[in-house]
Design an enzyme around this catalytic site. Structure first.
Site, PDB file in Angstrom:
ATOM      1  CE  LYS A 136      -0.285  -0.316   4.982  1.00 12.69           C
ATOM      2  NZ  LYS A 136      -0.819   0.390   6.090  1.00 12.69           N
TER       3      LYS A 136
ATOM      4  CE1 TYR B 135      14.711  31.297   3.903  1.00  9.01           C
ATOM      5  CE2 TYR B 135      14.850  28.921   3.540  1.00  9.01           C
ATOM      6  CZ  TYR B 135      14.602  30.208   3.066  1.00  9.01           C
ATOM      7  OH  TYR B 135      14.264  30.398   1.766  1.00  9.01           O
TER       8      TYR B 135
END
Ligand SMILES: Cc1ncc(COP(=O)(O)O)c(C=O)c1O
Length: 364
Positions: free
Chosen positions: A35, A255
């Site tokens: 899956k 950042y």
């Protein structure tokens, strides 16, 4: 192309891990769980390589239909079952096997047109996870209704383990014992084990086992790595160095400037970021491999880039190959650093990463 990241998929490792599952299963049949796009590896490529599995298990009908449309003729189990008549018809026409976990799904099946091909149904019992499945008190009456239902060709029983990855948790044994008591009341086939059950809980080896994560070369246990189980990582995430910076003492990297250089130092910038599926929460210190050396990430993960401390590798150059996880750097370790699990990292690799198949043909 260029210096973009690549997820290299080692098909020999997939075949090897299936053999490990086969050995542990001691003759039981194997649903290979593929899956979520084969845990992020590509469902169809995994299915084709694992063609020696006895069947494939997926979560949803559309996943099963993609397999059928691609020509996969193995038994396929839809572990979430169906929710509408139209979906039941589709499943029946495609010869799928369905889990059935609640009263609404039972009613749908009872109302199904008799002209449709009867199906193998896996009645799901909740043995302690409180997610999907009938309460064990309701199993006898539900099974009796299903046995009378013309849409049911064969009635099987399944459950799912909540914490089998912790070998010290007695709850798994309790789940297995409860299942065993119910199992004796007349089901054709039974299934309990996921990867952790298969490798760690002999009581969970029923007629069919359902390994997922171990097939991708990841340990299902929280405190071990794949190599401890003889498993080989299937996905290795690579990228390249795209800049080399010589930063000064006190300069701040990335950042927010969350990392301050403690001295003049070499910083390598690598083309991988959360826009590729690398975890944004990987903290300073998370390792990457450059030329076989472990270099620590510094500062925040950006969308397309990370920075690493290259003080121990002064020869680092633009274009150098980098491993983010996989061969030589367990994905379990990166997941732990980032406060998540390997399943999430593997499933999260984005489409913009190029998938490259390796060792597609051949044995072992
Ligand atoms: C019902 C069911 N069975 C089996 C599996 C396979 O589990 P694992 O990947 O831990 O082996 C899963 C995965 O989540 C599942 O939901």
């Amino acid at each position: 192309m260029g210096y973009a990241p690549q997820a290299r998929i080692d098909h020999a490792a997939l075949r090897h891990n299936l053999k490990c599952a086969r050995k542990a299963a001691q003759g039981r049949k194997i649903w290979a769980v593929i899956k979520a796009d084969g845990y992020g590896h590509g469902m169809l490529r995994v299915a084709r390589t694992l063609n020696e599995a006895d069947g494939f298990a997926v979560a949803r009908l559309d996943e099963a239909m993609r397999l059928r449309e691609a020509g996969i003729t193995h038994p396929i189990l839809v572990m979430g079952g169906c929710y509408t008549q139209a979906d039941l018809h589709t499943a029946s026409d495609a010869g799928l096997e369905l889990a059935l976990h609640d009263a609404q799904q039972l009613r749908l099946l009872q109302e199904m047109e008799s002209s449709k091909q009867p199906m193998t149904i896996w009645l799901k019992v909740d043995t302690g996870m409180c997610r999907l499945g009938f309460h064990h008190d309701a199993i006898h009456s539900t099974a009796a209704s299903l046995k009378k239902c013309p849409a049911v060709a064969q009635l099987n029983l399944m459950t799912h383990l909540a914490n089998a990855d912790d070998l010290n948790d007695p709850a798994t044994q309790v789940q297995c014992e409860l299942f065993e008591r119910i199992e004796h009341t007349g089901f054709s086939r039974c299934s309990i084990a996921n990867s952790a059950g298969l490798l760690g809980w002999p009581a969970s080896l029923s007629d069919w086992v359902r390994p997922g994560i171990m097939l991708y070369g990841v340990s299902p246990f929280s405190d071990t790595h794949a190599s401890d189980q003889g498993l080989v990582p299937v996905m290795t995430l690579h990228s390249r160095v795209i800049a080399v910076r010589h930063c000064r003492n006190g300069e701040k990297v990335g950042y927010g400037g969350t990392y301050t250089c403690p001295e003049a130092m070499t910083v390598a910038v690598i083309a991988i970021g959360y826009g590729d599926g690398y975890p944004r929460h990987a903290p300073t210190g998370t390792p990457v491999l450059v030329g076989g050396q472990r270099l620590p990430l510094i500062g925040r993960v950006s969308m397309d880039m990370i920075c690493v401390d290259a003080r121990i590798l002064p020869t680092v150059q633009v274009g150098d190959d980098v491993v983010l996880w996989g061969e030589g750097l367990p994905v379990e370790e990166i997941a732990e650093r980032a406060g998540t699990i390997a399943y999430e990292l593997l499933c999260g690799v984005k489409q913009r990463v190029a998938f490259v198949d390796q060792n597609e043909d051949g044995e072992g």
